[in-house]
Design a protein around this motif. Structure first.
Motif, PDB file in Angstrom:
ATOM      1  N   VAL A 139      26.387  31.855  35.246  1.00 21.41           N
ATOM      2  CA  VAL A 139      27.905  31.407  34.883  1.00 21.41           C
ATOM      3  C   VAL A 139      28.525  32.730  34.612  1.00 21.41           C
ATOM      4  O   VAL A 139      28.135  33.539  33.542  1.00 21.41           O
ATOM      5  N   SER A 140      29.675  33.301  35.033  1.00 26.17           N
ATOM      6  CA  SER A 140      30.319  34.416  34.874  1.00 26.17           C
ATOM      7  C   SER A 140      31.715  34.013  34.114  1.00 26.17           C
ATOM      8  O   SER A 140      32.429  33.124  34.567  1.00 26.17           O
ATOM      9  N   SER A 141      32.138  34.649  33.084  1.00 29.16           N
ATOM     10  CA  SER A 141      33.410  34.651  32.472  1.00 29.16           C
ATOM     11  C   SER A 141      34.180  36.090  32.895  1.00 29.16           C
ATOM     12  O   SER A 141      33.674  37.099  32.379  1.00 29.16           O
ATOM     13  N   SER A 142      34.985  35.869  33.659  1.00 27.20           N
ATOM     14  CA  SER A 142      35.575  37.122  34.270  1.00 27.20           C
ATOM     15  C   SER A 142      37.087  37.109  34.320  1.00 27.20           C
ATOM     16  O   SER A 142      37.686  36.493  34.644  1.00 27.20           O
ATOM     17  N   HIS A 143      37.402  38.393  33.910  1.00 31.08           N
ATOM     18  CA  HIS A 143      39.041  38.819  34.097  1.00 31.08           C
ATOM     19  C   HIS A 143      39.003  39.999  35.041  1.00 31.08           C
ATOM     20  O   HIS A 143      40.303  40.239  35.182  1.00 31.08           O
ATOM     21  N   ALA A 144      37.787  40.361  35.258  1.00 30.55           N
ATOM     22  CA  ALA A 144      37.955  41.523  36.237  1.00 30.55           C
ATOM     23  C   ALA A 144      36.562  41.816  36.973  1.00 30.55           C
ATOM     24  O   ALA A 144      36.621  41.610  38.142  1.00 30.55           O
ATOM     25  N   PHE A 145      35.499  42.132  36.394  1.00 34.06           N
ATOM     26  CA  PHE A 145      34.345  42.268  36.787  1.00 34.06           C
ATOM     27  C   PHE A 145      33.156  41.688  36.975  1.00 34.06           C
ATOM     28  O   PHE A 145      32.158  41.745  37.868  1.00 34.06           O
ATOM     29  N   ALA A 146      33.046  40.815  35.917  1.00 28.59           N
ATOM     30  CA  ALA A 146      31.882  39.898  35.863  1.00 28.59           C
ATOM     31  C   ALA A 146      31.554  39.065  37.015  1.00 28.59           C
ATOM     32  O   ALA A 146      30.111  38.961  37.270  1.00 28.59           O
ATOM     33  N   LYS A 147      32.378  38.786  37.655  1.00 33.11           N
ATOM     34  CA  LYS A 147      32.059  37.792  38.811  1.00 33.11           C
ATOM     35  C   LYS A 147      31.449  38.595  39.783  1.00 33.11           C
ATOM     36  O   LYS A 147      30.645  38.088  40.898  1.00 33.11           O
ATOM     37  N   HIS A 197      39.686  34.108  34.203  1.00 32.40           N
ATOM     38  CA  HIS A 197      40.802  33.952  33.399  1.00 32.40           C
ATOM     39  C   HIS A 197      42.137  34.857  34.248  1.00 32.40           C
ATOM     40  O   HIS A 197      43.016  34.469  33.797  1.00 32.40           O
ATOM     41  N   SER A 198      41.837  35.403  35.153  1.00 33.73           N
ATOM     42  CA  SER A 198      42.747  36.047  35.876  1.00 33.73           C
ATOM     43  C   SER A 198      41.826  36.965  37.257  1.00 33.73           C
ATOM     44  O   SER A 198      40.968  37.666  36.641  1.00 33.73           O
ATOM     45  N   PRO A 199      42.367  37.143  38.294  1.00 32.22           N
ATOM     46  CA  PRO A 199      41.993  38.238  39.385  1.00 32.22           C
ATOM     47  C   PRO A 199      42.712  39.452  38.581  1.00 32.22           C
ATOM     48  O   PRO A 199      43.587  39.317  37.930  1.00 32.22           O
ATOM     49  N   MET A 200      41.764  40.620  38.574  1.00 36.41           N
ATOM     50  CA  MET A 200      42.020  41.788  37.786  1.00 36.41           C
ATOM     51  C   MET A 200      43.627  42.113  38.305  1.00 36.41           C
ATOM     52  O   MET A 200      43.867  42.708  39.008  1.00 36.41           O
ATOM     53  N   GLN A 248      35.732  41.438  48.001  1.00 37.62           N
ATOM     54  CA  GLN A 248      34.152  41.415  48.717  1.00 37.62           C
ATOM     55  C   GLN A 248      33.491  40.530  47.750  1.00 37.62           C
ATOM     56  O   GLN A 248      32.532  39.684  48.282  1.00 37.62           O
ATOM     57  N   THR A 249      33.447  40.704  46.569  1.00 37.85           N
ATOM     58  CA  THR A 249      32.607  40.171  45.711  1.00 37.85           C
ATOM     59  C   THR A 249      33.067  38.585  45.478  1.00 37.85           C
ATOM     60  O   THR A 249      32.175  37.844  44.811  1.00 37.85           O
ATOM     61  N   ALA A 250      34.032  38.062  45.807  1.00 43.83           N
ATOM     62  CA  ALA A 250      34.330  36.669  45.806  1.00 43.83           C
ATOM     63  C   ALA A 250      33.436  35.943  46.550  1.00 43.83           C
ATOM     64  O   ALA A 250      33.183  34.745  46.235  1.00 43.83           O
ATOM     65  N   HIS A 251      32.706  36.647  47.492  1.00 41.16           N
ATOM     66  CA  HIS A 251      31.575  35.865  48.231  1.00 41.16           C
ATOM     67  C   HIS A 251      30.595  35.534  47.508  1.00 41.16           C
ATOM     68  O   HIS A 251      29.641  34.868  47.849  1.00 41.16           O
ATOM     69  N   ASN A 252      30.174  36.335  46.236  1.00 38.37           N
ATOM     70  CA  ASN A 252      29.194  36.041  45.496  1.00 38.37           C
ATOM     71  C   ASN A 252      29.059  34.867  44.588  1.00 38.37           C
ATOM     72  O   ASN A 252      28.161  34.397  44.001  1.00 38.37           O
ATOM     73  N   VAL A 253      30.472  34.217  44.598  1.00 42.01           N
ATOM     74  CA  VAL A 253      30.697  33.106  44.025  1.00 42.01           C
ATOM     75  C   VAL A 253      30.586  31.716  44.524  1.00 42.01           C
ATOM     76  O   VAL A 253      31.254  31.489  45.562  1.00 42.01           O
ATOM     77  N   ASP A 254      29.758  30.747  44.200  1.00 46.45           N
ATOM     78  CA  ASP A 254      29.731  29.563  44.855  1.00 46.45           C
ATOM     79  C   ASP A 254      30.888  28.527  44.330  1.00 46.45           C
ATOM     80  O   ASP A 254      31.308  27.752  45.092  1.00 46.45           O
ATOM     81  N   LEU A 255      31.304  28.615  43.257  1.00 43.88           N
ATOM     82  CA  LEU A 255      32.461  27.564  42.488  1.00 43.88           C
ATOM     83  C   LEU A 255      33.339  28.581  41.713  1.00 43.88           C
ATOM     84  O   LEU A 255      32.724  28.898  40.582  1.00 43.88           O
ATOM     85  N   PHE A 256      34.400  28.423  42.057  1.00 46.93           N
ATOM     86  CA  PHE A 256      35.606  29.185  41.017  1.00 46.93           C
ATOM     87  C   PHE A 256      36.102  28.045  40.104  1.00 46.93           C
ATOM     88  O   PHE A 256      36.558  27.014  40.621  1.00 46.93           O
ATOM     89  N   LEU A 257      36.457  28.401  38.747  1.00 47.27           N
ATOM     90  CA  LEU A 257      36.829  27.692  37.845  1.00 47.27           C
ATOM     91  C   LEU A 257      38.043  28.666  37.366  1.00 47.27           C
ATOM     92  O   LEU A 257      37.831  29.728  37.135  1.00 47.27           O
ATOM     93  N   ALA A 258      39.121  28.076  37.299  1.00 44.87           N
ATOM     94  CA  ALA A 258      40.449  28.737  36.585  1.00 44.87           C
ATOM     95  C   ALA A 258      40.807  28.323  35.558  1.00 44.87           C
ATOM     96  O   ALA A 258      40.935  27.003  35.231  1.00 44.87           O
ATOM     97  N   ASN A 259      41.442  29.093  34.779  1.00 40.79           N
ATOM     98  CA  ASN A 259      41.932  28.588  33.463  1.00 40.79           C
ATOM     99  C   ASN A 259      43.347  28.024  33.569  1.00 40.79           C
ATOM    100  O   ASN A 259      44.002  27.604  32.475  1.00 40.79           O
ATOM    101  N   SER A 260      43.959  28.039  34.591  1.00 40.90           N
ATOM    102  CA  SER A 260      45.491  27.225  34.873  1.00 40.90           C
ATOM    103  C   SER A 260      45.572  27.019  36.412  1.00 40.90           C
ATOM    104  O   SER A 260      44.970  27.605  37.290  1.00 40.90           O
ATOM    105  N   ARG A 280      46.199  29.402  41.837  1.00 39.57           N
ATOM    106  CA  ARG A 280      47.069  30.047  42.936  1.00 39.57           C
ATOM    107  C   ARG A 280      46.764  31.421  43.324  1.00 39.57           C
ATOM    108  O   ARG A 280      46.620  31.879  44.360  1.00 39.57           O
ATOM    109  N   ARG A 281      46.606  32.102  41.936  1.00 37.60           N
ATOM    110  CA  ARG A 281      46.255  33.652  42.193  1.00 37.60           C
ATOM    111  C   ARG A 281      45.034  34.015  42.684  1.00 37.60           C
ATOM    112  O   ARG A 281      44.843  34.957  43.550  1.00 37.60           O
ATOM    113  N   ILE A 282      43.870  33.115  42.446  1.00 40.32           N
ATOM    114  CA  ILE A 282      42.773  33.152  43.000  1.00 40.32           C
ATOM    115  C   ILE A 282      42.788  33.315  44.583  1.00 40.32           C
ATOM    116  O   ILE A 282      42.129  33.563  45.266  1.00 40.32           O
TER     117      ILE A 282
END
Length: 364
Positions: free
Chosen positions: A68-76, A91-94, A132-144, A149-151
């Motif tokens: 589980v990553s909590s990411s506003h920039a790099f963690a994902k 929390h937001s794409p960077m 590119q690293t968005a492909h490392n994620v299986d399920l995205f959760l957004a805080n709003s 929509r930004r994801i």
């Protein structure tokens, strides 16, 4: 999140937590990267931005089945394998690489010259890495919904929405209001505190209290009208006192979510906010709903703010409705929703990673 995963080890880029914050994490080790030992990183982390992606990729999480990553920039961007389920709460794409790119360049005076060209190239490479690293994620959760929509815009990936937790219990309900308005914010350009100052310059009969500090503080103090009081940084008790006694909370930023308006409503204080982004999800506009909790204005201009304050003063909003609405964002609701989404994701994944139901991992 850690309360839902009490046995999980914790990984971070750097760790300079104050003792009172560390206590909230419980008795667990925090695994950091080589940046923890970098010279001056505590005060000048921004200088290490070009190598932060590399630092995150050095985390070795091969022993985990669920990440589980909590990411506003790099963690994902943590490296994973095909045998691991990676859920990323974004929390937001960077922001400095995507939709606030030009604002950040201007704030740090990197919008011209050789340094500006180098900064633009660095952000260009960061955008490539981020997508590119968005492909490392299986399920995205957004805080709003706004962040979802930004994801989609940045990664072309759907996300399920889970509003962030707000410590509603820390804020005492106060139905009796004073004669001042209040805003609590870090003083940076995109928060648009300057709009509030200019709006109240045109309303000398009304009072505004500004709480917070940041790089914009000197400029804002220089333009501050007599009916606006800038208090700088204040401890929680002072913030809560002003939130509870204010006629309304002012919020002029285009935010991904915005926790401060929820905290104000927890005190029974209505919110006057810019009606774009997360504010559309956190404030019930008196022009369009029953049991309103505030008023949304349409434009980031002093005129629009002033008109909203005038309209708000002519209306009536029940403080109890504000508190009731705020309780929907309480920490308990987040924990329940987060645990449910993890359980659903793990159940689908564990059946067969190559045949996971599209409804869980692909539907907005």
């Amino acid at each position: 999140m850690l309360a839902c995963l009490p046995q999980a080890p914790l990984f971070a880029t750097i760790d300079f937590l104050a003792p009172q914050d560390r206590a909230r994490l419980g008795p667990r080790d925090i695994h950091t990267t080589f940046l923890q030992r970098a010279p001056g990183v505590r005060k000048r982390f921004w200088n290490y931005l070009p190598v932060t992606a590399l630092a995150v990729e050095t985390h070795d999480v091969r022993a985990a089945q669920l990440i589980v990553s909590s990411s506003h920039a790099f963690a994902k961007g943590v490296l994973t394998t095909a045998e691991q389920l990676h859920v990323s709460y974004v929390h937001s794409p960077m922001r400095y690489a995507w939709d606030l790119h030009h604002e950040y360049l201007a704030d740090y005076r990197l919008d011209r010259g050789a340094k500006g060209l180098l900064a633009r190239y660095m952000f260009h490479r960061l955008r490539q890495w981020d997508r590119q690293t968005a492909h490392n994620v299986d399920l995205f959760l957004a805080n709003s919904q706004h962040v979802a929509r930004r994801i989609w815009r940045a990664y072309r990936r759907p996300a399920k929405v889970l509003h962030p937790p707000v410590a509603i219990g820390r804020f005492a309900f106060e139905p009796r209001k004073g004669d001042h308005y209040v805003t609590v914010s870090r003083l940076v350009s995109y928060k648009r505190i300057d709009l509030l100052l200019e709006a109240f310059r045109r309303m000398p009969q009304r009072k505004l209290v500004v709480i917070g500090d940041g790089p914009e503080a000197p400029r804002l103090r220089a333009m501050c009208p007599p009916n606006v009081q800038m208090l700088g940084y204040q401890p929680d008790a002072v913030v809560q006192q002003h939130l509870g006694s204010a006629r309304a909370f002012l919020f002029a930023a285009h935010e991904d979510f915005g926790i401060s308006p929820i905290e104000a409503q927890a005190c029974g204080t209505p919110v006057i906010a810019y009606g774009v982004g997360g504010s559309r999800e956190t404030v019930r506009d008196l022009r369009s709903v029953t049991s309103p909790t505030g008023l949304l204005f349409d434009d980031q201009t002093p005129e629009s703010v002033a008109a909203a304050v005038e309209a708000f003063d002519a209306a009536s909003i029940d403080p109890h409705a504000c508190r009731e609405w705020a309780e929907r964002f309480d920490e308990r609701h987040f924990r329940e929703g987060f645990a449910l989404l993890l359980d659903q994701a793990w159940s689908a994944w564990s059946r067969a990673p190559d045949s996971v139901e599209p409804a869980l991992f692909s539907t907005r």
